[in-house]
Design a protein around this motif. Structure first.
Motif, PDB file in Angstrom:
ATOM      1  N   PRO A   1       0.740  -1.212   0.205  1.00 54.82           N
ATOM      2  CA  PRO A   1      -0.150  -0.074  -0.019  1.00 54.82           C
ATOM      3  C   PRO A   1       0.822   1.164  -0.102  1.00 54.82           C
ATOM      4  O   PRO A   1       1.886   1.299   0.537  1.00 54.82           O
ATOM      5  CB  PRO A   1      -0.798  -0.272   1.404  1.00 54.82           C
ATOM      6  N   ILE A   2       0.301   2.261  -0.487  1.00 54.06           N
ATOM      7  CA  ILE A   2       0.872   3.646  -0.437  1.00 54.06           C
ATOM      8  C   ILE A   2      -0.077   4.615   0.082  1.00 54.06           C
ATOM      9  O   ILE A   2      -1.259   4.612  -0.456  1.00 54.06           O
ATOM     10  CB  ILE A   2       1.784   3.797  -1.731  1.00 54.06           C
ATOM     11  N   ALA A   3       0.480   5.667   0.623  1.00 52.37           N
ATOM     12  CA  ALA A   3      -0.189   6.639   1.162  1.00 52.37           C
ATOM     13  C   ALA A   3       0.245   7.929   1.297  1.00 52.37           C
ATOM     14  O   ALA A   3       1.552   8.040   1.685  1.00 52.37           O
ATOM     15  CB  ALA A   3      -1.095   6.240   2.348  1.00 52.37           C
ATOM     16  N   THR A   4      -0.403   9.326   1.245  1.00 50.83           N
ATOM     17  CA  THR A   4       0.285  10.301   1.799  1.00 50.83           C
ATOM     18  C   THR A   4      -0.013  10.682   3.257  1.00 50.83           C
ATOM     19  O   THR A   4      -1.044   9.895   3.753  1.00 50.83           O
ATOM     20  CB  THR A   4      -0.560  11.611   0.842  1.00 50.83           C
ATOM     21  N   LEU A   5       0.901  11.123   3.745  1.00 54.60           N
ATOM     22  CA  LEU A   5       0.801  11.324   5.269  1.00 54.60           C
ATOM     23  C   LEU A   5       0.083  12.650   5.717  1.00 54.60           C
ATOM     24  O   LEU A   5      -0.087  13.691   4.884  1.00 54.60           O
ATOM     25  CB  LEU A   5       2.118  11.198   5.604  1.00 54.60           C
ATOM     26  N   ALA A   6      -0.693  12.506   6.845  1.00 59.40           N
ATOM     27  CA  ALA A   6      -1.646  13.415   7.386  1.00 59.40           C
ATOM     28  C   ALA A   6      -1.176  14.669   7.544  1.00 59.40           C
ATOM     29  O   ALA A   6      -1.445  15.829   7.343  1.00 59.40           O
ATOM     30  CB  ALA A   6      -2.398  12.859   8.569  1.00 59.40           C
TER      31      ALA A   6
ATOM     32  N   VAL B   1       2.433  10.066  -5.452  1.00 59.54           N
ATOM     33  CA  VAL B   1       1.699   8.881  -5.074  1.00 59.54           C
ATOM     34  C   VAL B   1       0.900   8.737  -6.529  1.00 59.54           C
ATOM     35  O   VAL B   1       0.861   7.580  -7.074  1.00 59.54           O
ATOM     36  CB  VAL B   1       0.500   9.252  -4.216  1.00 59.54           C
ATOM     37  N   ASP B   2       0.453   9.708  -7.095  1.00 61.94           N
ATOM     38  CA  ASP B   2      -0.218   9.508  -8.367  1.00 61.94           C
ATOM     39  C   ASP B   2       0.819   9.114  -9.515  1.00 61.94           C
ATOM     40  O   ASP B   2       0.265   8.225 -10.354  1.00 61.94           O
ATOM     41  CB  ASP B   2      -0.822  11.067  -8.874  1.00 61.94           C
ATOM     42  N   LEU B   3       1.860   9.477  -9.518  1.00 62.27           N
ATOM     43  CA  LEU B   3       3.043   8.908 -10.468  1.00 62.27           C
ATOM     44  C   LEU B   3       3.140   7.449 -10.097  1.00 62.27           C
ATOM     45  O   LEU B   3       3.185   6.719 -10.867  1.00 62.27           O
ATOM     46  CB  LEU B   3       4.390   9.656 -10.190  1.00 62.27           C
ATOM     47  N   ALA B   4       3.266   7.169  -8.837  1.00 58.56           N
ATOM     48  CA  ALA B   4       3.480   5.526  -8.664  1.00 58.56           C
ATOM     49  C   ALA B   4       2.148   4.821  -8.996  1.00 58.56           C
ATOM     50  O   ALA B   4       2.471   3.427  -9.430  1.00 58.56           O
ATOM     51  CB  ALA B   4       3.520   5.378  -7.089  1.00 58.56           C
TER      52      ALA B   4
END
Length: 268
Positions: free
Chosen positions: A231-236, A248-251
């Motif tokens: 999983p991948i996520a941006t951090l809060a 993230v969009d690139l990945a």
């Protein structure tokens, strides 16, 4: 057993310095164009995005980082590669980061349970292979060969994703292995094989490919019962929230998928 790691405040500068030296992945140059890779850096001027990523993503994410920097003039992508479990703890303890890419949902859950990440997305999957030296001195052919007391085996520690996957695969086969060493991440485990310190190790298929022939990989059927979702996520609390989302969009883009699948990762 795990060695106790130093505080992230000391470890991160070292990790970032080493990440700058990391080699590119085995994937070739990306060819497709995505919104994520073509958008300019918000606000102009020098920008920085910090990505915490599983050690098994070192080659591919280094390549994607260069792609991202080329498409965002003035932007620097800094990486902290390591055990997903360790990275998750660093984030929970307050390490400044923008993106987290983990090698298992369990390690990502450490971060989401602390309300420190947005809803994660599974972007690739990975499975194990048996890595042996090129000359395979122990004549390992299948998983049950690792149960031989004469065969020196390296595994990842069970607290990290590659170790948890190894235990799951061995349980599926009804086998018990007594490793001579337990390593803190998959790269360290593979290094034991490359140095000839062990006869075999359970590592990810992608790491065998990334070794560029320094080891040989042996597929085994039980690996299909221990596939890891990444999983991948941006951090809060991401200091560079806009850039984090774009990375993230690139990945997740076709461009990112091309790099990752060429390196041996599987589509989710």
């Amino acid at each position: 057993m795990f060695r106790r790691l130093s505080r992230w405040a000391i470890a991160l500068p070292v990790a970032f310095a080493l990440a700058g030296l990391a080699g590119c992945g085995s994937g070739g140059p990306a060819t497709s164009t995505t919104a994520a890779s073509s958008a300019p850096a918000a606000g102009g001027g020098a920008k920085e995005v910090t990505v915490f990523a599983a050690a098994s993503l070192t080659g591919t994410f280094t390549e994607l980082g260069k792609t991202f920097e080329a498409a965002h003039p003035g932007t620097t992508v800094k990486f902290n590669f390591g055990s997903s479990a360790t990275l998750a703890q660093q984030i929970v303890q307050g390490a400044p980061a923008d993106v987290f890419a983990a090698a298992s949902p369990a390690t990502m859950k450490t971060v989401t349970d602390a309300s420190l990440a947005s809803a994660p997305t599974t972007f690739v999957r990975n499975k194990l292979e048996i890595a042996v030296p090129k000359d395979n001195p122990a004549k390992v052919d299948e998983l049950k060969d690792l149960t031989d007391s004469k065969v020196k085996v390296a595994l990842c520690a069970e607290q990290v994703p590659c170790g948890a996957a190894a235990i799951k695969a061995l349980d599926a086969a009804g086998l018990k292995v007594k490793p001579v060493t337990l390593e803190q991440d998959v790269k360290a485990t593979l290094t034991k094989v490359e140095l000839g310190e062990v006869d075999a190790a359970l590592v990810y298929k992608t790491d065998v490919i990334a070794s560029a022939g320094t080891v040989q990989g042996i597929a085994f059927p039980e690996a299909d019962k221990a596939i890891n979702d990444y999983p991948i996520a941006t951090l809060a609390k991401a200091p560079a929230g806009d850039l984090a989302k774009q990375f993230v969009d690139l990945a997740l883009s076709q461009q990112g998928k091309d790099v990752l699948t060429k390196a041996g990762f599987e589509a989710p």
